[in-house]
Write a protein that holds these residues in place. Structure first.
Motif, PDB file in Angstrom:
ATOM      1  N   PRO A   1       0.817  -1.226   0.000  1.00  0.00           N
ATOM      2  CA  PRO A   1       0.000   0.000   0.000  1.00  0.00           C
ATOM      3  C   PRO A   1       0.846   1.270   0.000  1.00  0.00           C
ATOM      4  CG  PRO A   1      -0.949  -1.613   1.489  1.00  0.00           C
ATOM      5  CD  PRO A   1       0.358  -2.192   1.030  1.00  0.00           C
ATOM      6  N   ASP A   2       1.972   1.260   0.749  1.00  0.00           N
ATOM      7  CA  ASP A   2       2.834   2.446   0.782  1.00  0.00           C
ATOM      8  C   ASP A   2       3.489   2.681  -0.575  1.00  0.00           C
ATOM      9  OD1 ASP A   2       2.219   2.938   3.394  1.00  0.00           O
ATOM     10  OD2 ASP A   2       4.020   1.986   4.230  1.00  0.00           O
ATOM     11  N   GLU A   3       3.949   1.606  -1.202  1.00  0.00           N
ATOM     12  CA  GLU A   3       4.572   1.739  -2.525  1.00  0.00           C
ATOM     13  C   GLU A   3       3.561   2.229  -3.549  1.00  0.00           C
ATOM     14  OE1 GLU A   3       8.088  -1.635  -2.584  1.00  0.00           O
ATOM     15  OE2 GLU A   3       6.001  -2.262  -2.824  1.00  0.00           O
ATOM     16  N   LEU A   4       2.353   1.700  -3.473  1.00  0.00           N
ATOM     17  CA  LEU A   4       1.314   2.117  -4.413  1.00  0.00           C
ATOM     18  C   LEU A   4       0.977   3.589  -4.216  1.00  0.00           C
ATOM     19  CD1 LEU A   4      -0.592   1.220  -6.639  1.00  0.00           C
ATOM     20  CD2 LEU A   4      -2.259   0.584  -4.888  1.00  0.00           C
ATOM     21  N   ALA A   5       0.914   4.015  -2.951  1.00  0.00           N
ATOM     22  CA  ALA A   5       0.634   5.432  -2.669  1.00  0.00           C
ATOM     23  C   ALA A   5       1.748   6.314  -3.204  1.00  0.00           C
ATOM     24  CB  ALA A   5       0.469   5.632  -1.162  1.00  0.00           C
ATOM     25  N   GLN A   6       3.007   5.889  -3.035  1.00  0.00           N
ATOM     26  CA  GLN A   6       4.135   6.650  -3.559  1.00  0.00           C
ATOM     27  C   GLN A   6       4.110   6.700  -5.082  1.00  0.00           C
ATOM     28  OE1 GLN A   6       6.564   8.501  -2.099  1.00  0.00           O
ATOM     29  NE2 GLN A   6       5.381   8.227  -0.192  1.00  0.00           N
ATOM     30  N   HIS A   7       3.743   5.568  -5.678  1.00  0.00           N
ATOM     31  CA  HIS A   7       3.651   5.511  -7.146  1.00  0.00           C
ATOM     32  C   HIS A   7       2.596   6.488  -7.654  1.00  0.00           C
ATOM     33  CE1 HIS A   7       3.460   3.817 -11.186  1.00  0.00           C
ATOM     34  NE2 HIS A   7       2.148   3.723 -11.038  1.00  0.00           N
ATOM     35  N   LYS A   8       1.432   6.493  -7.009  1.00  0.00           N
ATOM     36  CA  LYS A   8       0.374   7.418  -7.419  1.00  0.00           C
ATOM     37  C   LYS A   8       0.794   8.865  -7.194  1.00  0.00           C
ATOM     38  CE  LYS A   8      -3.540   4.297  -6.684  1.00  0.00           C
ATOM     39  NZ  LYS A   8      -4.771   4.039  -5.902  1.00  0.00           N
ATOM     40  N   LYS A   9       1.498   9.100  -6.087  1.00  0.00           N
ATOM     41  CA  LYS A   9       1.948  10.448  -5.790  1.00  0.00           C
ATOM     42  C   LYS A   9       2.926  10.949  -6.854  1.00  0.00           C
ATOM     43  CE  LYS A   9       4.255  13.229  -2.234  1.00  0.00           C
ATOM     44  NZ  LYS A   9       4.932  13.204  -0.908  1.00  0.00           N
ATOM     45  N   ARG A  10       3.879  10.079  -7.220  1.00  0.00           N
ATOM     46  CA  ARG A  10       4.844  10.476  -8.258  1.00  0.00           C
ATOM     47  C   ARG A  10       4.148  10.715  -9.592  1.00  0.00           C
ATOM     48  NH1 ARG A  10       8.044   6.440  -5.716  1.00  0.00           N
ATOM     49  NH2 ARG A  10       7.394   4.929  -7.287  1.00  0.00           N
ATOM     50  N   ALA A  11       3.152   9.861  -9.900  1.00  0.00           N
ATOM     51  CA  ALA A  11       2.427  10.038 -11.162  1.00  0.00           C
ATOM     52  C   ALA A  11       1.664  11.364 -11.166  1.00  0.00           C
ATOM     53  CB  ALA A  11       1.461   8.871 -11.371  1.00  0.00           C
ATOM     54  N   GLU A  12       1.013  11.689 -10.031  1.00  0.00           N
ATOM     55  CA  GLU A  12       0.283  12.957  -9.939  1.00  0.00           C
ATOM     56  C   GLU A  12       1.221  14.151 -10.012  1.00  0.00           C
ATOM     57  OE1 GLU A  12      -1.836  12.612  -6.324  1.00  0.00           O
ATOM     58  OE2 GLU A  12      -3.330  11.188  -7.099  1.00  0.00           O
ATOM     59  N   GLU A  13       2.387  14.040  -9.362  1.00  0.00           N
ATOM     60  CA  GLU A  13       3.369  15.123  -9.420  1.00  0.00           C
ATOM     61  C   GLU A  13       3.882  15.313 -10.837  1.00  0.00           C
ATOM     62  OE1 GLU A  13       6.241  13.890  -6.588  1.00  0.00           O
ATOM     63  OE2 GLU A  13       5.180  14.753  -4.856  1.00  0.00           O
ATOM     64  N   ALA A  14       4.088  14.185 -11.534  1.00  0.00           N
ATOM     65  CA  ALA A  14       4.571  14.269 -12.916  1.00  0.00           C
ATOM     66  C   ALA A  14       3.523  14.934 -13.805  1.00  0.00           C
ATOM     67  CB  ALA A  14       4.912  12.877 -13.443  1.00  0.00           C
ATOM     68  N   ARG A  15       2.242  14.560 -13.610  1.00  0.00           N
ATOM     69  CA  ARG A  15       1.169  15.180 -14.407  1.00  0.00           C
ATOM     70  C   ARG A  15       1.053  16.670 -14.097  1.00  0.00           C
ATOM     71  NH1 ARG A  15      -1.510  10.120 -13.542  1.00  0.00           N
ATOM     72  NH2 ARG A  15      -2.437  10.902 -11.615  1.00  0.00           N
ATOM     73  N   ALA A  16       1.162  17.008 -12.810  1.00  0.00           N
ATOM     74  CA  ALA A  16       1.076  18.420 -12.423  1.00  0.00           C
ATOM     75  C   ALA A  16       2.238  19.213 -13.014  1.00  0.00           C
ATOM     76  CB  ALA A  16       1.071  18.540 -10.898  1.00  0.00           C
ATOM     77  N   LYS A  17       3.425  18.588 -13.028  1.00  0.00           N
ATOM     78  CA  LYS A  17       4.594  19.256 -13.585  1.00  0.00           C
ATOM     79  C   LYS A  17       4.429  19.492 -15.081  1.00  0.00           C
ATOM     80  CE  LYS A  17       9.655  18.929 -13.599  1.00  0.00           C
ATOM     81  NZ  LYS A  17      10.824  18.091 -13.199  1.00  0.00           N
ATOM     82  N   LEU A  18       3.895  18.489 -15.783  1.00  0.00           N
ATOM     83  CA  LEU A  18       3.662  18.642 -17.216  1.00  0.00           C
ATOM     84  C   LEU A  18       2.609  19.713 -17.482  1.00  0.00           C
ATOM     85  CD1 LEU A  18       3.656  14.914 -18.424  1.00  0.00           C
ATOM     86  CD2 LEU A  18       5.355  16.664 -18.958  1.00  0.00           C
ATOM     87  N   ALA A  19       1.543  19.715 -16.659  1.00  0.00           N
ATOM     88  CA  ALA A  19       0.488  20.720 -16.838  1.00  0.00           C
ATOM     89  C   ALA A  19       1.032  22.120 -16.585  1.00  0.00           C
ATOM     90  CB  ALA A  19      -0.682  20.421 -15.906  1.00  0.00           C
ATOM     91  N   ALA A  20       1.873  22.253 -15.550  1.00  0.00           N
ATOM     92  CA  ALA A  20       2.455  23.564 -15.249  1.00  0.00           C
ATOM     93  C   ALA A  20       3.379  24.021 -16.371  1.00  0.00           C
ATOM     94  CB  ALA A  20       3.221  23.499 -13.933  1.00  0.00           C
TER      95      ALA A  20
END
Length: 520
Positions: free
Chosen positions: A215-234
């Motif tokens: 669960p912790d790894e999955l949460a980190q994976h989702k967090k990195r994916a969201e950060e990457a999407r936010a970075k691309l959007a910015a």
């Protein structure tokens, strides 16, 4: 259940100690087939209609798949890699066997994969071989909440001339099935692929392992994916945001536009596309206007796109001419720019291009509003059915009594099916006119309920955030993110609050705080 797959595959090559790369950069002794070569065709790769991803039943059998991503070295499809076949009944040992067809890309001369430099749309040459795939599963025991299952695998193509079997793949390993999660927790397999070429046999060892994320790894994976999407959007937003001029840059760009040098003119126009129009926009528009008919098509296109930002009424005649250009990019940009001018002449020029730029023309006419009503009505006489249907959609949004009369006459000449777009437009206009009539009959106190609460609102000039559009109107109400204004001719219009200039938004906020009956 239906599963979707996300992720990417990357290839990394590591040389053995003492081995040097070949002159082409590829390691010596590579297998004779490309990395992604052998494939398992599994029904139509683009059919049948259904949900995206892969649909499987309770036994893990694939029922429907849209388009699968093949893995290298006969490992099958990425979407199905973590899915194993389970028995319908409780059994200690079960077998999954099926006939397959293996597609292999033909090898090429030299170090490059086949068809690397093929023309777009070309199909790589392939050969097909029939064969069988057999997997034997056996329950080996339990570990806590997990059931251990051994897996024995064999894939073999048919016997060819000389008793040769092209592909023979064997493997063994084990996976653990988590009974609480209903998922495979871990898997480890070792395969041996034997490829038989004339006079040579190549053996390729393959190790495959995977495990379920915690669960912790999955949460980190989702967090990195969201950060990457936010970075691309910015980054995308930053790239689209207007870039302010450096000191002296504006004057230099104007000089470049008038220089006569093709490279400098195009570069200056490209830079102006990414700027924000200022109070001296007419000066820039005057410099861009002659370039709309420049002999160089690249200069024309760059100038037309820049004109979308810097358009002013003085450039209308040049833009009208450019809107009929055979250069698609010039014509499209000119149509968009004319949509900001909101004059009858601009609307007529834009509507004249409905037959070859329906989408852009419709968007521009809608942006012009009621001033484009007559021009849009004229499109109902177009020879092209799609152009007439597009005109109906435009009139549904901007049309008034005049459009209503024209649409009814137009629909009367058509069959029931053909008249559907016109009838939809008629219904939309009648609904809007009915709402406007009801609003105009409201009591003064109701009409001015928010934000000025009472009393007649005074007429003022309202501007949009770009400073290009303006209208003389009085504030009627502000509800949520919409502002209702009454023009001098009595017609009500609705404007998104965030589209108004900063001064107008501040004015609305001030009116909200005024006591009843007062207005500044």
């Amino acid at each position: 259940m239906t599963l979707t797959h996300s992720g990417t595959l990357a290839t990394h090559t590591k040389l053995k100690p003492g081995r040097a790369p070949s002159p082409g950069g590829f390691p010596r002794g590579m297998p004779p087939f490309p990395l992604g070569g052998p494939r398992f065709p599994r029904g139509p790769r683009f059919g049948p209609p259904g949900p995206e991803g892969v649909t499987i039943n309770r036994q893990g059998e694939m029922l429907v798949a849209r388009d699968l991503d093949h893995l290298p070295y006969l490992l099958g499809d990425a979407e199905l890699l973590v899915i194993e076949y389970l028995p319908a009944q409780a059994e200690a040992t079960w077998v999954k066997q099926r006939d397959i067809v293996v597609q292999e890309r033909k090898s090429s001369d030299g170090p490059f994969p086949p068809m690397m430099f093929a023309p777009p749309g070309a199909t790589p040459p392939t050969s097909q071989r029939g064969g069988t795939e057999r997997t034997v599963y056996t329950i080996a025991g339990t570990t806590g909440d997990a059931i251990r299952v051994t897996k024995s695998y064999q894939l073999q193509t048919g016997v060819e001339a000389g008793g040769v079997v092209r592909f023979n793949m064997t493997g063994s390993g084990e996976f653990q099935f988590d009974t609480k999660e209903g998922l495979i927790r871990t898997l480890s397999m070792k395969y041996d692929i034997q490829i038989n070429e004339p006079n040579v046999t190549v053996r390729v060892p393959v190790t495959l392992t995977y495990r379920l994320l915690t669960p912790d790894e999955l949460a980190q994976h989702k967090k990195r994916a969201e950060e990457a999407r936010a970075k691309l959007a910015a980054a995308a937003a930053k790239a689209k945001a207007p870039q302010p001029f450096a000191p002296g840059e504006r004057a230099k760009l104007l000089a470049d536009l008038k220089s006569g040098d093709t490279g400098r003119m195009r570069a200056a126009a490209d830079r102006l596309q990414k700027a924000e129009a200022d109070e001296k926009a007419s000066e820039v528009a005057a410099a861009l206007a002659p370039l709309l008919s420049h002999p160089d098509h690249w200069v024309q296109g760059a100038a037309a796109k820049a004109m979308v930002v810097w358009v002013t009424p003085e450039a209308e005649s040049a833009l009208i001419k450019a809107s009929a250009s055979e250069n698609f990019w010039v014509r499209t940009a000119a149509i968009e720019a004319l949509g900001k001018l909101k004059t009858e002449q601009a609307a007529e020029a834009v509507a004249a291009q409905m037959y070859r730029n329906r989408g852009e023309v419709a968007k521009a006419l809608k942006a012009m509003g009621p001033v484009a009503e007559t021009a849009a009505i004229g499109c109902l006489k177009d020879r092209d059915t799609w152009a007439r249907n597009e005109a109906c959609q435009v009139l549904a949004e901007i049309g008034g009594p005049k459009a209503l009369k024209a649409l009814k006459a137009y629909a009367a000449k058509l069959s029931d099916f053909e008249a559907r777009p016109a009838r939809n437009a008629i219904a939309a206009i009648e609904r809007r006119l009915g709402e406007d009539k009801a609003t105009s009959q409201e009591k003064p106190a109701q009409a001015a309920a928010s934000p000025s609460k009472a009393g007649p609102a005074r007429t003022r000039t309202w501007r949009d955030s770009s400073g290009v559009f303006e209208v003389q109107a009085a504030l009627v109400r502000c509800e949520g993110d919409k502002v209702t204004l009454r023009r001098k001719d009595g017609k009500l219009i609705q404007v998104p609050l965030d589209k108004l200039s900063a001064q107008d938004r501040a004015y609305i906020e001030k009116q909200k705080n005024q006591p009843a009956g007062a207005e500044e």
